[in-house]
Structure formats: C-alpha cells, structure tokens
Design a protein around this motif. Structure first.
Motif, short mmCIF file in Angstrom:
data_model
loop_
_atom_site.label_atom_id
_atom_site.label_comp_id
_atom_site.label_asym_id
_atom_site.label_seq_id
_atom_site.Cartn_x
_atom_site.Cartn_y
_atom_site.Cartn_z
N GLY A 101 -22.93 19.66 -13.06
CA GLY A 101 -21.63 19.38 -12.45
C GLY A 101 -21.66 18.09 -11.66
O GLY A 101 -22.70 17.46 -11.47
N LEU B 162 -18.68 15.02 -18.84
CA LEU B 162 -19.78 15.69 -18.17
C LEU B 162 -20.36 16.71 -19.14
O LEU B 162 -19.65 17.22 -20.01
CB LEU B 162 -19.33 16.42 -16.91
N LEU C 291 -22.47 20.28 -18.94
CA LEU C 291 -23.03 21.37 -18.15
C LEU C 291 -24.10 22.09 -18.96
O LEU C 291 -23.97 22.26 -20.18
CB LEU C 291 -21.95 22.37 -17.75
N ARG D 234 -14.12 29.24 -15.36
CA ARG D 234 -13.94 28.33 -14.22
C ARG D 234 -12.92 28.91 -13.25
O ARG D 234 -12.07 29.72 -13.63
CB ARG D 234 -13.50 26.95 -14.69
N THR E 156 -10.68 20.29 -12.70
CA THR E 156 -11.44 20.46 -11.47
C THR E 156 -11.55 21.94 -11.11
O THR E 156 -10.55 22.64 -11.02
CB THR E 156 -10.77 19.69 -10.31
N TYR F 84 -17.42 25.88 -12.20
CA TYR F 84 -17.68 26.40 -13.54
C TYR F 84 -18.84 27.39 -13.48
O TYR F 84 -19.90 27.08 -12.91
CB TYR F 84 -17.99 25.26 -14.49
N VAL G 21 -17.25 20.99 -10.61
CA VAL G 21 -16.79 19.84 -11.40
C VAL G 21 -15.52 19.31 -10.74
O VAL G 21 -14.56 20.07 -10.55
CB VAL G 21 -16.50 20.24 -12.86
#
Length: 128
Positions: free
Chosen positions: A9, A18, A20, A38, A91, A94, A124
C-alpha cells in the motif's frame, strides 16, 4: 489457522498504479479462495476481487473491472492485486482474506461471509 501478511500500500497520484501482495502461512492446504476487500472511511467494507485457489477463476467488482487484476502463486501461497488507473475513490484500507470452506455458489467469493481469515489491512491513498 491461516495467517496473512499484506504489503504494497501507499500514496499514489490519480492515474497511477500500485501492487498489493498478500502472503499466507499456516494451514495453507485449506485455502479454497483468496480475496481482496476494501473499506473507506465511513463506508461499509466492500468486495474488490477474488480468485479460486485450484482453478484460478477470477471475480471483480464492477467498479474495478478493467483496472485491477488479481493473480496468485499457489507454490508461494501468495496473491497479488495489481491496481492500475487508480482513482481517488479507490482510497481505502485494503484487506486480504482467505476462505477455507467449500461452497458451490460464486456468491461466497464476493461476500465477506465466504472468508474465514483476514489480514491486518494496508492503506491505499490516491490523491487527485
């Protein structure tokens, strides 16, 4: 018991990417599915993506289809979530999750009731 450790993250600008990672340990032989959920501030936890452990079938929330990709490596007991074209609305914290019980319905891939073990979560943040 299955233990999960998430990583990857961070803070990224809108349009960025990104990746993960979630590594499982313990009774990994019991894994039937792994998923990502999330939770944004003030909102309910929601399904993001899932993958079946044996066949590798994937499932995505409509909001992330075409932008996120879930993948796994059974030998490493690891699942990844590649997130591209990130938006501020992505946003959230997660969470990685493991389901160890067999269900015939795909409903349990997309519902948190289908998961028994959860990671600690990774933040995130997507800036506009």
């Amino acid at each position: 018991q299955v233990q999960l450790v998430e990583s990857g993250g961070g803070l990224v600008q809108a349009g960025g990417s990104l990746r993960l990672s979630c590594a499982a340990s313990g009774r990994t032989f019991s894994i039937k599915r792994m998923g990502w959920f999330r939770q944004a501030p003030g909102k309910e936890r929601e399904f993001v993506a899932a993958i079946t452990w044996s066949g590798g079938s994937t499932y995505y929330a409509d909001s992330v289809k075409g932008r996120f990709t879930i993948s796994r490596d059974n030998a490493k007991n690891t699942v990844w979530l590649q997130m591209n074209s990130l938006k501020p609305e992505d946003t959230a914290v997660y969470y990685c999750a493991v389901g160890s019980r067999y269900y015939s319905s795909s409903y349990y891939l997309q519902s948190d009731t289908g998961y028994d073990y959860w990671g600690q979560g990774t933040q995130v943040t997507v800036s506009s």
